[in-house]
Write an enzyme that holds these catalytic residues in place. Structure first.
Site, PDB file in Angstrom:
ATOM      1  N   HIS A  64     -38.030 -12.301 -25.129  1.00 26.47           N
ATOM      2  CA  HIS A  64     -39.440 -12.874 -25.569  1.00 26.47           C
ATOM      3  C   HIS A  64     -40.259 -11.447 -25.565  1.00 26.47           C
ATOM      4  CE1 HIS A  64     -43.489 -14.901 -24.842  1.00 26.47           C
ATOM      5  NE2 HIS A  64     -42.888 -15.965 -25.164  1.00 26.47           N
ATOM      6  N   ASP A 108     -35.760 -12.496 -16.336  1.00 31.87           N
ATOM      7  CA  ASP A 108     -36.879 -13.519 -16.883  1.00 31.87           C
ATOM      8  C   ASP A 108     -36.424 -14.991 -16.982  1.00 31.87           C
ATOM      9  OD1 ASP A 108     -38.617 -14.960 -18.508  1.00 31.87           O
ATOM     10  OD2 ASP A 108     -38.771 -13.750 -20.167  1.00 31.87           O
ATOM     11  N   GLN A 115     -37.060 -19.691 -19.246  1.00 25.78           N
ATOM     12  CA  GLN A 115     -36.341 -20.779 -19.739  1.00 25.78           C
ATOM     13  C   GLN A 115     -35.255 -21.304 -19.099  1.00 25.78           C
ATOM     14  OE1 GLN A 115     -37.312 -22.262 -22.478  1.00 25.78           O
ATOM     15  NE2 GLN A 115     -38.878 -20.906 -23.098  1.00 25.78           N
ATOM     16  N   LYS A 117     -43.561 -24.857 -17.917  1.00 24.96           N
ATOM     17  CA  LYS A 117     -42.648 -25.053 -18.672  1.00 24.96           C
ATOM     18  C   LYS A 117     -41.449 -25.767 -17.779  1.00 24.96           C
ATOM     19  CE  LYS A 117     -42.556 -20.731 -21.272  1.00 24.96           C
ATOM     20  NZ  LYS A 117     -42.847 -21.056 -22.581  1.00 24.96           N
ATOM     21  N   CYS A 143     -42.475 -15.899 -30.462  1.00 25.07           N
ATOM     22  CA  CYS A 143     -42.718 -14.886 -29.616  1.00 25.07           C
ATOM     23  C   CYS A 143     -41.341 -13.835 -29.442  1.00 25.07           C
ATOM     24  CB  CYS A 143     -43.123 -15.096 -28.238  1.00 25.07           C
ATOM     25  SG  CYS A 143     -44.828 -15.983 -28.607  1.00 25.07           S
TER      26      CYS A 143
HETATM   27  N1  PLP Z   1     -40.069 -15.359 -21.339  1.00 25.52           N
HETATM   28  C1  PLP Z   1     -39.835 -16.316 -21.998  1.00 25.52           C
HETATM   29  C2  PLP Z   1     -38.090 -16.303 -22.208  1.00 25.52           C
HETATM   30  C3  PLP Z   1     -40.420 -17.500 -22.556  1.00 25.52           C
HETATM   31  O1  PLP Z   1     -39.801 -18.519 -23.266  1.00 25.52           O
HETATM   32  C4  PLP Z   1     -41.894 -17.164 -22.244  1.00 25.52           C
HETATM   33  C5  PLP Z   1     -42.740 -18.389 -22.942  1.00 25.52           C
HETATM   34  O2  PLP Z   1     -42.153 -19.130 -23.874  1.00 25.52           O
HETATM   35  C6  PLP Z   1     -42.274 -16.373 -21.570  1.00 25.52           C
HETATM   36  C7  PLP Z   1     -41.446 -15.321 -21.186  1.00 25.52           C
HETATM   37  C8  PLP Z   1     -43.563 -16.095 -21.504  1.00 25.52           C
HETATM   38  O3  PLP Z   1     -44.104 -17.245 -20.603  1.00 25.52           O
HETATM   39  P1  PLP Z   1     -45.618 -17.530 -20.002  1.00 25.52           P
HETATM   40  O4  PLP Z   1     -46.363 -17.522 -21.506  1.00 25.52           O
HETATM   41  O5  PLP Z   1     -45.717 -18.893 -19.797  1.00 25.52           O
HETATM   42  O6  PLP Z   1     -46.070 -16.443 -19.405  1.00 25.52           O
END
Ligand code: PLP
Length: 406
Positions: A123, A200, A203, A226, A364
Protein backbone atom coordinates in the site's frame (compact mmCIF):
# COMPACT_ATOMS: atom_id res chain seq x y z
CA UNK A 1 -19.00 -21.91 18.48
CA UNK A 2 -19.93 -20.65 15.02
CA UNK A 3 -20.85 -17.24 13.71
CA UNK A 4 -24.46 -16.21 14.34
CA UNK A 5 -24.72 -14.01 11.29
CA UNK A 6 -28.22 -12.64 11.91
CA UNK A 7 -27.29 -11.63 15.38
CA UNK A 8 -24.10 -9.98 14.17
CA UNK A 9 -25.91 -8.00 11.49
CA UNK A 10 -28.34 -6.67 14.08
CA UNK A 11 -25.35 -5.13 15.85
CA UNK A 12 -24.45 -2.90 12.88
CA UNK A 13 -26.95 -0.08 12.32
CA UNK A 14 -25.33 1.12 9.08
CA UNK A 15 -26.05 -2.20 7.35
CA UNK A 16 -29.81 -1.69 7.63
CA UNK A 17 -30.31 1.15 5.20
CA UNK A 18 -31.45 1.58 1.65
CA UNK A 19 -29.14 3.02 -0.98
CA UNK A 20 -30.94 4.15 -4.13
CA UNK A 21 -34.00 2.35 -2.70
CA UNK A 22 -32.13 -0.95 -2.44
CA UNK A 23 -30.76 -2.69 0.65
CA UNK A 24 -27.14 -1.73 1.12
CA UNK A 25 -24.65 -4.48 0.31
CA UNK A 26 -21.44 -3.24 1.88
CA UNK A 27 -18.38 -4.89 0.36
CA UNK A 28 -15.75 -2.20 0.89
CA UNK A 29 -14.44 -3.52 4.17
CA UNK A 30 -10.77 -3.37 3.22
CA UNK A 31 -11.22 0.41 3.03
CA UNK A 32 -13.11 0.64 6.32
CA UNK A 33 -15.58 -1.47 8.27
CA UNK A 34 -18.93 -0.44 9.68
CA UNK A 35 -19.21 -0.03 13.45
CA UNK A 36 -21.22 -2.12 15.89
CA UNK A 37 -23.58 -0.45 18.35
CA UNK A 38 -21.27 -1.16 21.30
CA UNK A 39 -18.51 0.90 19.71
CA UNK A 40 -20.85 3.78 18.90
CA UNK A 41 -22.27 3.65 22.43
CA UNK A 42 -18.77 3.71 23.91
CA UNK A 43 -18.10 7.02 22.15
CA UNK A 44 -21.42 8.50 23.29
CA UNK A 45 -20.78 7.32 26.84
CA UNK A 46 -17.25 8.70 26.90
CA UNK A 47 -18.21 12.14 25.62
CA UNK A 48 -21.36 12.22 27.77
CA UNK A 49 -19.75 11.31 31.07
CA UNK A 50 -16.01 10.71 31.14
CA UNK A 51 -14.43 13.26 28.85
CA UNK A 52 -11.26 14.60 30.44
CA UNK A 53 -7.60 15.05 29.65
CA UNK A 54 -5.63 12.13 31.00
CA UNK A 55 -2.50 11.34 33.03
CA UNK A 56 -2.02 14.70 34.72
CA UNK A 57 -5.40 15.47 36.23
CA UNK A 58 -6.04 15.02 39.93
CA UNK A 59 -9.79 15.22 39.48
CA UNK A 60 -12.22 12.32 39.27
CA UNK A 61 -12.99 12.42 35.55
CA UNK A 62 -9.33 12.63 34.57
CA UNK A 63 -8.52 9.66 36.75
CA UNK A 64 -11.39 7.62 35.33
CA UNK A 65 -10.38 8.43 31.76
CA UNK A 66 -6.72 7.63 32.51
CA UNK A 67 -7.59 4.21 33.90
CA UNK A 68 -9.84 3.43 30.93
CA UNK A 69 -7.15 4.56 28.45
CA UNK A 70 -4.41 2.48 30.08
CA UNK A 71 -6.76 -0.52 30.38
CA UNK A 72 -7.31 -0.24 26.62
CA UNK A 73 -3.55 -0.40 26.11
CA UNK A 74 -3.41 -3.64 28.13
CA UNK A 75 -6.29 -5.04 26.10
CA UNK A 76 -4.44 -4.34 22.84
CA UNK A 77 -1.35 -5.94 24.35
CA UNK A 78 -3.18 -9.18 25.10
CA UNK A 79 -5.08 -9.05 21.77
CA UNK A 80 -1.84 -9.19 19.76
CA UNK A 81 0.11 -11.09 22.45
CA UNK A 82 2.76 -8.45 23.04
CA UNK A 83 5.13 -8.99 25.94
CA UNK A 84 4.50 -5.60 27.62
CA UNK A 85 1.87 -2.88 27.45
CA UNK A 86 4.73 -0.34 27.06
CA UNK A 87 5.31 -1.86 23.63
CA UNK A 88 1.89 -0.59 22.50
CA UNK A 89 1.87 2.97 21.13
CA UNK A 90 -1.41 4.64 20.21
CA UNK A 91 -1.25 6.45 16.87
CA UNK A 92 -3.73 7.80 14.33
CA UNK A 93 -3.53 4.61 12.28
CA UNK A 94 -1.27 2.37 10.22
CA UNK A 95 -0.01 5.28 8.15
CA UNK A 96 1.15 7.23 11.17
CA UNK A 97 2.66 4.11 12.76
CA UNK A 98 4.78 3.44 9.67
CA UNK A 99 5.77 7.11 9.36
CA UNK A 100 6.85 7.09 12.99
CA UNK A 101 9.25 4.20 12.44
CA UNK A 102 10.46 5.44 9.05
CA UNK A 103 11.30 8.78 10.62
CA UNK A 104 12.74 7.68 13.99
CA UNK A 105 14.50 4.56 12.77
CA UNK A 106 15.76 6.49 9.75
CA UNK A 107 17.28 9.23 11.90
CA UNK A 108 19.01 6.82 14.22
CA UNK A 109 20.09 3.92 12.05
CA UNK A 110 20.10 4.77 8.36
CA UNK A 111 23.24 6.18 6.77
CA UNK A 112 24.00 7.17 3.16
CA UNK A 113 24.18 4.09 0.93
CA UNK A 114 22.12 1.89 3.29
CA UNK A 115 19.17 -0.05 1.93
CA UNK A 116 15.54 -0.59 2.95
CA UNK A 117 13.49 -3.40 1.44
CA UNK A 118 9.77 -3.36 0.73
CA UNK A 119 7.71 -5.55 -1.61
CA UNK A 120 5.92 -4.82 -4.86
CA UNK A 121 2.60 -5.54 -3.08
CA UNK A 122 2.63 -2.61 -0.70
CA UNK A 123 0.00 0.00 0.00
CA UNK A 124 1.27 3.55 -0.60
CA UNK A 125 1.43 3.95 3.18
CA UNK A 126 4.19 1.36 3.26
CA UNK A 127 6.04 2.86 0.28
CA UNK A 128 6.07 6.64 0.58
CA UNK A 129 7.33 6.93 4.21
CA UNK A 130 10.34 4.80 3.18
CA UNK A 131 10.92 6.88 0.07
CA UNK A 132 10.94 9.98 2.27
CA UNK A 133 13.32 8.32 4.75
CA UNK A 134 15.61 7.18 1.93
CA UNK A 135 15.66 10.63 0.39
CA UNK A 136 16.40 12.15 3.76
CA UNK A 137 19.25 9.73 4.56
CA UNK A 138 20.52 9.22 0.99
CA UNK A 139 19.62 5.56 1.27
CA UNK A 140 18.27 3.20 -1.38
CA UNK A 141 14.82 1.59 -1.54
CA UNK A 142 14.81 -1.98 -2.87
CA UNK A 143 11.63 -3.73 -3.98
CA UNK A 144 10.97 -7.49 -3.93
CA UNK A 145 9.05 -8.47 -7.07
CA UNK A 146 5.83 -10.53 -7.08
CA UNK A 147 4.85 -13.37 -9.39
CA UNK A 148 1.78 -13.49 -11.65
CA UNK A 149 -0.37 -14.85 -8.81
CA UNK A 150 0.49 -11.86 -6.66
CA UNK A 151 2.89 -13.61 -4.32
CA UNK A 152 6.20 -12.20 -3.13
CA UNK A 153 9.06 -14.23 -4.64
CA UNK A 154 11.04 -15.53 -1.66
CA UNK A 155 14.22 -16.26 -3.64
CA UNK A 156 14.23 -12.69 -4.95
CA UNK A 157 13.79 -11.45 -1.41
CA UNK A 158 16.82 -13.41 -0.25
CA UNK A 159 18.87 -12.11 -3.16
CA UNK A 160 18.22 -8.51 -2.09
CA UNK A 161 19.55 -8.99 1.44
CA UNK A 162 23.06 -7.76 2.13
CA UNK A 163 25.12 -6.01 4.79
CA UNK A 164 23.67 -2.63 3.77
CA UNK A 165 20.06 -3.75 4.42
CA UNK A 166 18.85 -1.88 7.50
CA UNK A 167 15.14 -2.73 7.63
CA UNK A 168 12.45 -4.70 5.82
CA UNK A 169 8.84 -3.48 5.66
CA UNK A 170 6.18 -5.84 4.31
CA UNK A 171 2.40 -6.12 4.38
CA UNK A 172 0.92 -9.06 6.25
CA UNK A 173 -2.01 -9.13 3.81
CA UNK A 174 -2.22 -7.19 0.55
CA UNK A 175 -5.16 -4.79 0.44
CA UNK A 176 -5.28 -4.82 -3.36
CA UNK A 177 -5.03 -8.58 -4.07
CA UNK A 178 -5.72 -10.31 -0.76
CA UNK A 179 -2.40 -12.21 -0.76
CA UNK A 180 -1.48 -13.48 2.71
CA UNK A 181 2.30 -13.20 2.92
CA UNK A 182 4.40 -15.79 4.78
CA UNK A 183 5.65 -13.11 7.12
CA UNK A 184 6.99 -15.50 9.73
CA UNK A 185 9.25 -17.10 7.14
CA UNK A 186 10.45 -13.67 5.93
CA UNK A 187 11.16 -12.59 9.49
CA UNK A 188 13.19 -15.72 10.16
CA UNK A 189 15.25 -15.12 7.01
CA UNK A 190 15.83 -11.47 7.96
CA UNK A 191 16.70 -12.22 11.57
CA UNK A 192 19.41 -14.66 10.51
CA UNK A 193 21.15 -11.50 9.29
CA UNK A 194 20.01 -9.39 12.29
CA UNK A 195 17.79 -7.21 10.11
CA UNK A 196 14.62 -5.90 11.80
CA UNK A 197 11.23 -6.34 10.13
CA UNK A 198 8.18 -4.09 10.19
CA UNK A 199 4.86 -5.70 9.31
CA UNK A 200 1.98 -3.62 7.96
CA UNK A 201 -0.92 -5.48 9.56
CA UNK A 202 -3.73 -3.14 8.46
CA UNK A 203 -5.52 -5.91 6.53
CA UNK A 204 -4.65 -8.79 8.84
CA UNK A 205 -5.73 -7.81 12.34
CA UNK A 206 -9.50 -7.85 11.64
CA UNK A 207 -9.35 -11.27 9.99
CA UNK A 208 -6.98 -13.56 11.84
CA UNK A 209 -5.40 -13.97 15.26
CA UNK A 210 -2.13 -12.08 15.67
CA UNK A 211 0.69 -13.12 17.96
CA UNK A 212 3.55 -10.68 17.59
CA UNK A 213 5.84 -12.71 19.84
CA UNK A 214 5.29 -15.91 17.92
CA UNK A 215 5.74 -14.03 14.63
CA UNK A 216 8.80 -12.33 16.14
CA UNK A 217 8.30 -9.13 14.13
CA UNK A 218 10.12 -6.05 15.38
CA UNK A 219 7.28 -3.65 14.56
CA UNK A 220 3.62 -4.29 13.74
CA UNK A 221 1.22 -1.56 12.58
CA UNK A 222 -2.56 -1.49 12.24
CA UNK A 223 -5.64 0.77 12.15
CA UNK A 224 -8.73 0.69 14.34
CA UNK A 225 -11.20 1.66 11.62
CA UNK A 226 -10.59 -1.50 9.60
CA UNK A 227 -11.49 -3.62 12.62
CA UNK A 228 -14.88 -2.15 13.59
CA UNK A 229 -13.36 0.66 15.72
CA UNK A 230 -13.54 4.42 15.08
CA UNK A 231 -11.40 6.24 12.53
CA UNK A 232 -8.43 8.16 13.89
CA UNK A 233 -6.87 5.54 16.13
CA UNK A 234 -4.28 2.89 15.38
CA UNK A 235 -1.44 0.95 16.90
CA UNK A 236 2.28 0.75 16.60
CA UNK A 237 3.66 -2.32 18.31
CA UNK A 238 7.43 -2.30 18.72
CA UNK A 239 9.80 -4.56 20.60
CA UNK A 240 10.90 -2.75 23.71
CA UNK A 241 14.59 -2.96 22.80
CA UNK A 242 13.94 -1.01 19.59
CA UNK A 243 11.51 1.51 21.04
CA UNK A 244 13.99 2.29 23.81
CA UNK A 245 16.67 3.09 21.26
CA UNK A 246 14.60 5.16 18.85
CA UNK A 247 14.37 8.94 19.22
CA UNK A 248 10.93 10.56 19.68
CA UNK A 249 8.85 11.20 16.57
CA UNK A 250 7.04 14.34 17.70
CA UNK A 251 7.72 16.75 20.55
CA UNK A 252 5.13 18.22 22.90
CA UNK A 253 3.29 17.49 26.10
CA UNK A 254 3.18 13.99 27.57
CA UNK A 255 6.36 12.75 25.88
CA UNK A 256 8.67 14.67 28.23
CA UNK A 257 10.13 14.05 31.66
CA UNK A 258 11.69 17.49 32.21
CA UNK A 259 11.79 20.56 30.02
CA UNK A 260 14.21 23.45 30.33
CA UNK A 261 15.28 25.79 27.57
CA UNK A 262 18.70 24.17 27.65
CA UNK A 263 17.63 20.55 27.50
CA UNK A 264 14.60 18.28 27.54
CA UNK A 265 14.59 14.71 28.77
CA UNK A 266 12.05 12.29 27.40
CA UNK A 267 9.39 10.25 29.10
CA UNK A 268 9.55 6.48 29.41
CA UNK A 269 7.79 4.07 27.05
CA UNK A 270 5.18 4.21 25.70
CA UNK A 271 4.65 7.92 26.43
CA UNK A 272 7.86 8.96 24.67
CA UNK A 273 5.98 8.37 21.41
CA UNK A 274 2.62 9.86 22.39
CA UNK A 275 3.09 13.62 22.19
CA UNK A 276 0.07 15.84 22.88
CA UNK A 277 -3.44 15.11 24.11
CA UNK A 278 -4.28 11.58 23.07
CA UNK A 279 -7.40 10.45 21.25
CA UNK A 280 -8.96 8.95 24.37
CA UNK A 281 -12.49 8.50 23.05
CA UNK A 282 -11.43 6.55 19.97
CA UNK A 283 -8.97 4.46 21.98
CA UNK A 284 -11.89 3.40 24.17
CA UNK A 285 -13.86 2.69 21.00
CA UNK A 286 -11.00 0.48 19.83
CA UNK A 287 -11.08 -1.41 23.13
CA UNK A 288 -14.78 -1.92 22.67
CA UNK A 289 -14.24 -3.26 19.14
CA UNK A 290 -11.58 -5.69 20.36
CA UNK A 291 -13.98 -7.03 23.00
CA UNK A 292 -16.63 -7.35 20.32
CA UNK A 293 -14.35 -9.31 17.98
CA UNK A 294 -13.04 -11.48 20.82
CA UNK A 295 -16.62 -12.23 21.83
CA UNK A 296 -17.19 -13.86 18.45
CA UNK A 297 -13.85 -15.67 18.41
CA UNK A 298 -11.10 -14.80 15.95
CA UNK A 299 -10.92 -18.36 14.63
CA UNK A 300 -14.69 -18.38 13.93
CA UNK A 301 -14.43 -15.07 12.12
CA UNK A 302 -11.48 -16.33 10.10
CA UNK A 303 -13.27 -19.52 9.06
CA UNK A 304 -16.49 -17.75 8.20
CA UNK A 305 -14.72 -15.13 6.08
CA UNK A 306 -12.77 -17.89 4.30
CA UNK A 307 -16.05 -19.53 3.34
CA UNK A 308 -17.28 -16.17 1.98
CA UNK A 309 -14.10 -15.87 -0.07
CA UNK A 310 -14.40 -19.40 -1.47
CA UNK A 311 -18.06 -18.94 -2.38
CA UNK A 312 -17.52 -15.52 -3.97
CA UNK A 313 -14.49 -16.72 -5.95
CA UNK A 314 -16.42 -19.67 -7.34
CA UNK A 315 -19.54 -17.65 -8.22
CA UNK A 316 -17.69 -14.72 -9.77
CA UNK A 317 -15.55 -17.01 -11.94
CA UNK A 318 -18.76 -18.44 -13.45
CA UNK A 319 -19.26 -15.07 -15.15
CA UNK A 320 -17.84 -15.22 -18.65
CA UNK A 321 -14.98 -12.81 -19.22
CA UNK A 322 -14.39 -12.14 -15.52
CA UNK A 323 -10.82 -12.51 -14.35
CA UNK A 324 -9.52 -12.28 -10.84
CA UNK A 325 -6.31 -10.33 -10.35
CA UNK A 326 -4.30 -11.98 -7.60
CA UNK A 327 -4.61 -15.72 -7.18
CA UNK A 328 -2.21 -16.40 -4.36
CA UNK A 329 -2.19 -19.82 -2.72
CA UNK A 330 -3.30 -18.27 0.56
CA UNK A 331 -5.70 -15.36 0.36
CA UNK A 332 -7.82 -13.26 2.72
CA UNK A 333 -11.33 -11.98 1.96
CA UNK A 334 -10.40 -9.64 -0.87
CA UNK A 335 -11.29 -10.21 -4.53
CA UNK A 336 -9.95 -7.84 -7.17
CA UNK A 337 -11.45 -8.42 -10.59
CA UNK A 338 -12.02 -7.11 -14.10
CA UNK A 339 -14.67 -8.05 -16.63
CA UNK A 340 -13.65 -8.12 -20.30
CA UNK A 341 -12.64 -4.66 -21.43
CA UNK A 342 -15.05 -2.86 -19.09
CA UNK A 343 -13.41 -0.06 -17.12
CA UNK A 344 -13.56 -0.82 -13.37
CA UNK A 345 -14.97 2.63 -12.67
CA UNK A 346 -17.96 2.03 -14.99
CA UNK A 347 -18.64 -1.34 -13.40
CA UNK A 348 -18.37 0.10 -9.88
CA UNK A 349 -20.73 2.95 -10.75
CA UNK A 350 -23.47 0.59 -11.91
CA UNK A 351 -22.98 -1.64 -8.87
CA UNK A 352 -23.35 1.43 -6.68
CA UNK A 353 -26.70 2.23 -8.27
CA UNK A 354 -27.75 -1.31 -7.32
CA UNK A 355 -26.88 -0.59 -3.69
CA UNK A 356 -23.60 -2.54 -3.80
CA UNK A 357 -20.59 -0.75 -2.32
CA UNK A 358 -17.33 -1.95 -3.84
CA UNK A 359 -14.09 -0.11 -4.40
CA UNK A 360 -12.73 0.70 -7.85
CA UNK A 361 -9.34 2.02 -8.87
CA UNK A 362 -5.78 1.37 -7.77
CA UNK A 363 -6.60 0.85 -4.06
CA UNK A 364 -3.62 2.99 -3.00
CA UNK A 365 -1.35 0.41 -4.58
CA UNK A 366 -0.48 1.92 -7.98
CA UNK A 367 2.68 -0.19 -8.42
CA UNK A 368 0.54 -3.35 -8.13
CA UNK A 369 -1.69 -2.12 -10.95
CA UNK A 370 1.40 -1.24 -13.01
CA UNK A 371 2.72 -4.77 -12.45
CA UNK A 372 -0.40 -6.16 -14.15
CA UNK A 373 -0.53 -3.30 -16.65
CA UNK A 374 -4.11 -2.40 -15.71
CA UNK A 375 -5.64 0.94 -14.67
CA UNK A 376 -7.27 -0.57 -11.62
CA UNK A 377 -9.70 -3.24 -10.51
CA UNK A 378 -13.09 -3.64 -8.91
CA UNK A 379 -12.51 -4.87 -5.39
CA UNK A 380 -15.00 -6.68 -3.16
CA UNK A 381 -13.75 -7.17 0.38
CA UNK A 382 -15.54 -9.04 3.13
CA UNK A 383 -16.14 -8.67 6.84
CA UNK A 384 -17.69 -10.90 9.46
CA UNK A 385 -21.17 -9.42 8.83
CA UNK A 386 -21.35 -10.21 5.11
CA UNK A 387 -23.54 -13.05 3.88
CA UNK A 388 -23.64 -15.56 1.05
CA UNK A 389 -26.86 -13.83 -0.12
CA UNK A 390 -24.98 -10.56 -0.47
CA UNK A 391 -22.45 -12.34 -2.66
CA UNK A 392 -25.32 -13.55 -4.83
CA UNK A 393 -26.49 -9.94 -5.13
CA UNK A 394 -22.97 -8.91 -6.15
CA UNK A 395 -22.77 -11.64 -8.78
CA UNK A 396 -26.18 -10.70 -10.23
CA UNK A 397 -25.12 -7.04 -10.17
CA UNK A 398 -21.93 -7.77 -12.11
CA UNK A 399 -23.91 -9.77 -14.68
CA UNK A 400 -26.36 -6.91 -15.10
CA UNK A 401 -23.61 -4.31 -15.40
CA UNK A 402 -21.81 -6.50 -17.92
CA UNK A 403 -24.92 -6.80 -20.05
CA UNK A 404 -25.38 -3.03 -19.99
CA UNK A 405 -21.74 -2.10 -20.69
CA UNK A 406 -20.64 -4.65 -23.25
N1 PLP B 1 -1.63 -0.61 4.71
C1 PLP B 1 -2.58 -1.34 4.15
C2 PLP B 1 -2.26 -2.74 3.70
C3 PLP B 1 -3.86 -0.83 3.99
O1 PLP B 1 -4.82 -1.57 3.43
C4 PLP B 1 -4.13 0.49 4.42
C5 PLP B 1 -5.45 1.10 4.18
O2 PLP B 1 -6.19 0.72 3.30
C6 PLP B 1 -3.09 1.21 5.02
C7 PLP B 1 -1.85 0.64 5.15
C8 PLP B 1 -3.31 2.60 5.52
O3 PLP B 1 -4.19 2.58 6.60
P1 PLP B 1 -4.73 3.93 7.24
O4 PLP B 1 -5.23 4.77 6.10
O5 PLP B 1 -5.80 3.48 8.17
O6 PLP B 1 -3.58 4.56 7.94
Amino acid sequence: MTIDINHIREDFPALHQLVYKRPLVYLDNAATTQKPKVVIETLVEYYSKQNANIHRGVHYLSQQATVAYEDARCLVQSFIHAAHSREIIFTRGTTESINLIASSFGKKFIKPGDEIIISALEHHSNIVPWQIACEDRQAILRVIPINENGEIITEEFEKLLNEKTKLIAIAHISNSLGTVNPVKEFIEIAHKRNIPVLIDGAQAVPHQGIDVQEMDCDFYCFSGHKMYAPMGVGILYGKEKWLEELPPYQGGGEMIKEVTFEKTTYNELPYKFEAGTPNVGDVLGLASAIKYIAGHGMENIHQYESSLLDYATKKLLEIQGLRIIGNAGIKAGVISFLVGKIHPYDLGTILDKLGIAVRTGHHCAQPVMDRYDIPGTVRASFAMYNTMEEIDVLVEGVKKAKAMLE
